[in-house]
Write an enzyme that holds these catalytic residues in place. Structure first.
Site, mmCIF file in Angstrom:
data_model
loop_
_atom_site.group_PDB
_atom_site.id
_atom_site.type_symbol
_atom_site.label_atom_id
_atom_site.label_comp_id
_atom_site.label_asym_id
_atom_site.label_seq_id
_atom_site.Cartn_x
_atom_site.Cartn_y
_atom_site.Cartn_z
ATOM 1 N N GLU A 1 0.623 -0.494 -5.137
ATOM 2 C CA GLU A 1 -0.570 0.355 -4.971
ATOM 3 C C GLU A 1 -0.120 1.794 -5.190
ATOM 4 O O GLU A 1 0.547 2.379 -4.348
ATOM 5 C CB GLU A 1 -1.180 0.149 -3.582
ATOM 6 N N ASP B 1 0.829 -1.202 0.000
ATOM 7 C CA ASP B 1 0.000 0.000 0.000
ATOM 8 C C ASP B 1 0.868 1.259 0.000
ATOM 9 O O ASP B 1 1.936 1.290 0.618
ATOM 10 C CB ASP B 1 -0.912 -0.012 1.226
ATOM 11 N N ASP C 1 -11.347 0.461 0.075
ATOM 12 C CA ASP C 1 -11.569 1.840 0.505
ATOM 13 C C ASP C 1 -12.718 2.524 -0.234
ATOM 14 O O ASP C 1 -13.120 3.622 0.148
ATOM 15 C CB ASP C 1 -10.305 2.680 0.285
#
Length: 438
Positions: free
Chosen positions: A280, A233, A336
């Site tokens: 990401e 991430d 998300d």
């Protein structure tokens, strides 16, 4: 993203039914959590209240200390983690920065004394990790036997109140009192006027580079023990990261600072040349960030919801399927994002028109448009396509997984027995077969 350890498995995932089959628990031991089986949402308060007491019953019946010893030898992080957890319990949950100085500073005599006094509690937490890893590897082996691979996810940062920061304070930007100097987040943008204040401590990248990024290599190695593929991430943080003064209430006063960049990527690729990693790279992208992702060779991410957002004037077109490279992973939405159904309801009329134009569908609405968007990502050239189960089911935001910058309602959704019907399985198989993703 505020985990107590970057290495340890969450004991909430330990399967109590398996412990009953192993003879470590009786069915009645699990009664306080029995009503969770049919719930559409996880009750974390009940887990917190009862789960550890139940697991301690299993520990009291465990009589193979050699297994714990073997696990310790194979996982050099577990002793620090277990001692951290035992200490945290003994201090009624206080963050380690508030512990007595000798323990906070890890003075040798204080640690030795704590290990002796808390030996049973420390062994209990090692036992929990033994259970987690044993059960996880059994699950992973079953998945691989059925040609299913598991993608893991790690945040770029770790929590301040974690075994990682306590055991390795020199790797983080902390002052003499072990308080952060700067913390992580994102700057204000069209989505958040005050930016995002994550609060995680930042790394001392200079020191990490001197050690050949050894801590990161150990972290990734631990992750690859569990997963077949890894999504890192906030990958853009390796090129440059947003640093906010500790104590600020918003992210407005932060500034971008240079990250380790190509030196980090090259070091990781040398250590793990054949391991699949997903970068990401969502959010504010610069040419230098794009260049780092491209140089890494890792597939980046595309999210179909982002392709029609009027607020994102910079790179929305990058998310339109006709612009995809093959080396990417496309999602209808990530954990998300809103579910497709609620997203279609919440976007502006102009954005909805853009969706319809792109799909050449001016008739259908709701679930039918969701299905069209799933087909759209499936037929793209992206090497990998990921569709959340909520979108296959056509669920609204009551099933949303996570809403960033909020507390109390996230990571609760559960797939209930009976929702994954034979009819849905057939539809998913037909889609995967039709677009060559079987």
């Amino acid at each position: 993203y505020q985990s107590l350890s970057a290495f340890a498995g969450n004991p909430y995932f330990i399967d109590l039914e398996q412990l009953c089959e192993d003879g470590l628990l009786q069915k009645e031991d699990c009664a306080p959590l029995a009503d969770q089986a049919d719930s559409a949402a996880i009750d974390y308060a009940k887990q917190y209240q009862y789960r550890y007491a139940i697991l301690k019953k299993a520990y009291s019946r465990f009589d193979n200390p050699n297994e714990i010893s073997r696990f310790r030898k194979a996982h050099n992080w577990v002793d620090d983690y277990a001692l951290f957890m035992a200490l945290k319990d003994s201090y009624n949950g206080l963050a380690w920065m508030q512990w007595p100085s000798a323990i906070r500073k890890r003075e040798r005599h204080a640690l030795e004394k704590a290990r002796q006094e808390l030996q049973s509690e420390v062994d209990f937490y090692v036992f929990l990790q033994l259970l987690f890893y044993t059960q996880w590897k059994k699950l992973a082996a079953y998945a691989r036997a059925h040609n299913v691979k598991i993608i893991g996810d790690i945040p770029i940062y770790v929590a301040l109140d974690s075994a990682d920061a306590w055991a390795n304070p020199e790797l983080f930007l902390l002052d003499e009192e072990d308080r952060p100097v700067l913390v992580a987040g994102c700057p204000p943008d069209a989505f958040t006027a005050d930016g995002q204040l994550w609060g995680n401590p930042l790394y001392r990248w200079d020191l990490m580079q001197e050690t050949g990024f050894q801590w990161w290599k150990e972290r990734l190695s631990g992750s690859f023990e569990l997963y077949d593929c890894l999504r890192i991430d906030h990958f853009r943080g390796f090129e440059s990261y947003y640093a906010i003064p500790y104590g600020d209430k918003t992210a407005r006063n932060g500034a971008w600072q240079k990250g380790p960049g190509k030196a980090f990527v090259d070091s990781i690729k040398e250590a793990f040349p054949d391991i699949p990693i997903i970068a990401e790279d969502l959010g504010y992208m610069t040419d230098s960030v794009k260049r780092l992702v491209e140089e890494s060779g890792y597939p980046n991410m595309k999210v179909i919801e982002f392709a029609f957002d009027e607020r994102d004037t910079g790179n929305a077109s990058d998310y339109l399927p006709h612009n995809y490279p093959r080396n990417c992973v496309v999602y209808t939405g990530t954990h998300d994002n809103e579910t497709l159904l609620s997203w279609l309801e919440d976007i502006t009329p102009a954005e909805r028109r853009q969706v319809r134009k792109y799909l050449n569908n001016f008739k259908d609405s709701g679930k039918e448009l969701c299905d069209d968007l799933i087909c759209l990502v499936m037929q793209s050239v992206a090497n990998l396509c990921i569709v959340p189960m909520q979108d296959y089911l056509g669920l609204d935001n009551s099933a949303r997984m996570n809403q960033p910058s909020t507390l109390g309602k996230n990571w609760k959704w559960r797939l209930k027995e009976g929702q994954f019907t034979a009819e849905l399985q057939k539809e998913m198989l037909e889609l995967a077969t039709r677009y060559g993703r079987k």
